[in-house]
Design a protein around this motif. Structure first.
Motif, PDB file in Angstrom:
ATOM      1  N   GLN A 106      11.863 -18.039  -0.205  1.00 43.92           N
ATOM      2  CA  GLN A 106      11.928 -19.227   0.650  1.00 43.92           C
ATOM      3  C   GLN A 106      11.616 -18.913   2.112  1.00 43.92           C
ATOM      4  O   GLN A 106      12.332 -19.299   3.030  1.00 43.92           O
ATOM      5  N   ASP A 107      10.512 -18.191   2.302  1.00 41.25           N
ATOM      6  CA  ASP A 107      10.002 -17.888   3.646  1.00 41.25           C
ATOM      7  C   ASP A 107      10.965 -17.066   4.502  1.00 41.25           C
ATOM      8  O   ASP A 107      10.907 -17.114   5.734  1.00 41.25           O
ATOM      9  N   THR A 108      11.875 -16.331   3.877  1.00 42.21           N
ATOM     10  CA  THR A 108      12.730 -15.436   4.650  1.00 42.21           C
ATOM     11  C   THR A 108      11.971 -14.137   4.901  1.00 42.21           C
ATOM     12  O   THR A 108      10.806 -14.006   4.547  1.00 42.21           O
ATOM     13  N   TYR A 109      12.628 -13.177   5.516  1.00 42.84           N
ATOM     14  CA  TYR A 109      11.955 -11.906   5.785  1.00 42.84           C
ATOM     15  C   TYR A 109      11.753 -11.141   4.475  1.00 42.84           C
ATOM     16  O   TYR A 109      12.469 -11.299   3.501  1.00 42.84           O
ATOM     17  N   ALA A 110      10.731 -10.276   4.479  1.00 45.08           N
ATOM     18  CA  ALA A 110      10.445  -9.464   3.294  1.00 45.08           C
ATOM     19  C   ALA A 110      11.399  -8.271   3.261  1.00 45.08           C
ATOM     20  O   ALA A 110      11.687  -7.658   4.294  1.00 45.08           O
ATOM     21  N   ALA A 139       0.812  -1.210   0.000  1.00 45.91           N
ATOM     22  CA  ALA A 139       0.000   0.000   0.000  1.00 45.91           C
ATOM     23  C   ALA A 139       0.848   1.264   0.000  1.00 45.91           C
ATOM     24  O   ALA A 139       0.418   2.305  -0.514  1.00 45.91           O
ATOM     25  N   ASP A 140       2.065   1.197   0.554  1.00 49.19           N
ATOM     26  CA  ASP A 140       2.935   2.376   0.578  1.00 49.19           C
ATOM     27  C   ASP A 140       3.731   2.525  -0.718  1.00 49.19           C
ATOM     28  O   ASP A 140       4.662   3.325  -0.800  1.00 49.19           O
ATOM     29  N   LYS A 141       3.360   1.726  -1.733  1.00 52.00           N
ATOM     30  CA  LYS A 141       3.947   1.765  -3.077  1.00 52.00           C
ATOM     31  C   LYS A 141       5.365   1.203  -3.138  1.00 52.00           C
ATOM     32  O   LYS A 141       6.062   1.373  -4.127  1.00 52.00           O
ATOM     33  N   ARG A 142       5.774   0.484  -2.093  1.00 53.89           N
ATOM     34  CA  ARG A 142       7.032  -0.252  -2.175  1.00 53.89           C
ATOM     35  C   ARG A 142       6.769  -1.641  -2.742  1.00 53.89           C
ATOM     36  O   ARG A 142       5.697  -2.214  -2.558  1.00 53.89           O
ATOM     37  N   VAL A 143       7.764  -2.178  -3.459  1.00 55.73           N
ATOM     38  CA  VAL A 143       7.728  -3.578  -3.896  1.00 55.73           C
ATOM     39  C   VAL A 143       8.552  -4.378  -2.892  1.00 55.73           C
ATOM     40  O   VAL A 143       9.742  -4.104  -2.699  1.00 55.73           O
ATOM     41  N   MET A 144       7.906  -5.352  -2.254  1.00 64.90           N
ATOM     42  CA  MET A 144       8.567  -6.164  -1.244  1.00 64.90           C
ATOM     43  C   MET A 144       8.719  -7.583  -1.774  1.00 64.90           C
ATOM     44  O   MET A 144       7.803  -8.138  -2.387  1.00 64.90           O
TER      45      MET A 144
END
Length: 264
Positions: free
Chosen positions: A186-190, A177-182
């Motif tokens: 393999q289930d690591t942190y975003a 929603a903040d217009k960042r692409v995350m």
């Protein structure tokens, strides 16, 4: 052209001669789909399913038989996904994927006639429509038929996509929603990997240290069961050719569909 009548001893010989019928009198083959629907309305789902199977062997393009088989597939198998021995990732035997494959063909053949029947169905497809798989599929159909408000239905404030390509590490890509692409691997942190903004026909994505590019919003087909079946999924595809500088998820496509990332 001569009219063929159902063979019957009650058809007077004089009438047959007057109609100019000189060959054998042929009976019209029963409509297996209609017979199946009659059994379906009586609650005999196993008999109905067999008749819908017969109808599709006679005519694989019968969109109504596709819809009806999806109904009986759902009614005969609902709840099996909760069993300990259910193999969710065996797509060729997972009843949800089989039902969605039939619905996909039905909509492709005649969306105008059959999509309202699918949307209004609260009996045969009830269990399927409660699943996340169906809800993702329905987003793809929204794109396929160009429904009003497509971008709001598919993108919303935040949307989660998969990058799934042979030889590449699967990635979960979130247009936040903040217009960042995350991105998540393999289930690591975003972690942030770029920015995005909506466009009229899709989105514009600006990966880190790379130029901005428009991505088109499309309905694609995901094939399974050795290519014999497919279901619709939503795709974001880069507009134009990718370059050698592109890698990973920036080569696209990104997808939202019934397929679970846990099966990869």
């Amino acid at each position: 052209m001569a009219t063929f009548l159902t063979s019957s001893p009650r058809v007077p010989l004089l009438l047959v001669l007057c109609l100019g019928i000189t060959g054998p009198v042929l009976a019209k083959a029963p409509d297996a789909n209609a017979q199946g629907f009659a059994a379906y309305n009586k609650g005999d789902y196993a008999k109905a399913h067999a008749l819908f199977e017969k109808a599709l062997k006679q005519d694989p393009s019968n969109a109504y038989a596709r819809l009806n088989r999806a109904r009986t597939t759902t009614l005969l198998n609902q709840g099996k996904e909760d069993a300990d021995d259910f193999d969710y990732c065996a797509f060729e035997s997972n009843w949800m994927y089989l039902a969605l494959a039939d619905l996909s063909v039905a909509v492709e053949k005649d969306a105008q006639a059959l999509l309202p029947k699918i949307d209004e169905d609260s009996k045969g497809l009830k269990a399927l429509k409660a699943s996340d798989e169906y809800k993702k599929w329905r987003k793809a159909i929204s794109v396929f038929v160009n429904e009003k408000g497509i971008k709001e239905k598919v993108l919303g404030a935040t949307s989660d996509w998969w990058f799934l390509q042979p030889g590449q590490i699967p990635e979960s890509i979130t247009l936040a929603a903040d217009k960042r692409v995350m991105a998540t691997q393999q289930d690591t942190y975003a972690y942030p990997t770029g920015e995005w903004r909506p466009l009229r026909s899709g989105v514009e994505i600006t990966p880190e240290k790379k130029p901005a590019r428009a991505w088109k919003l499309l309905a694609g087909k995901y094939y399974f069961d050795q290519g014999k079946r497919f279901f619709f999924e939503v795709r974001l595809e880069p507009d134009g050719e990718t370059t050698p500088a592109d890698s990973g998820w920036t080569t696209g496509p990104l997808s939202i569909g019934p397929l679970s990332g846990d099966c990869l």
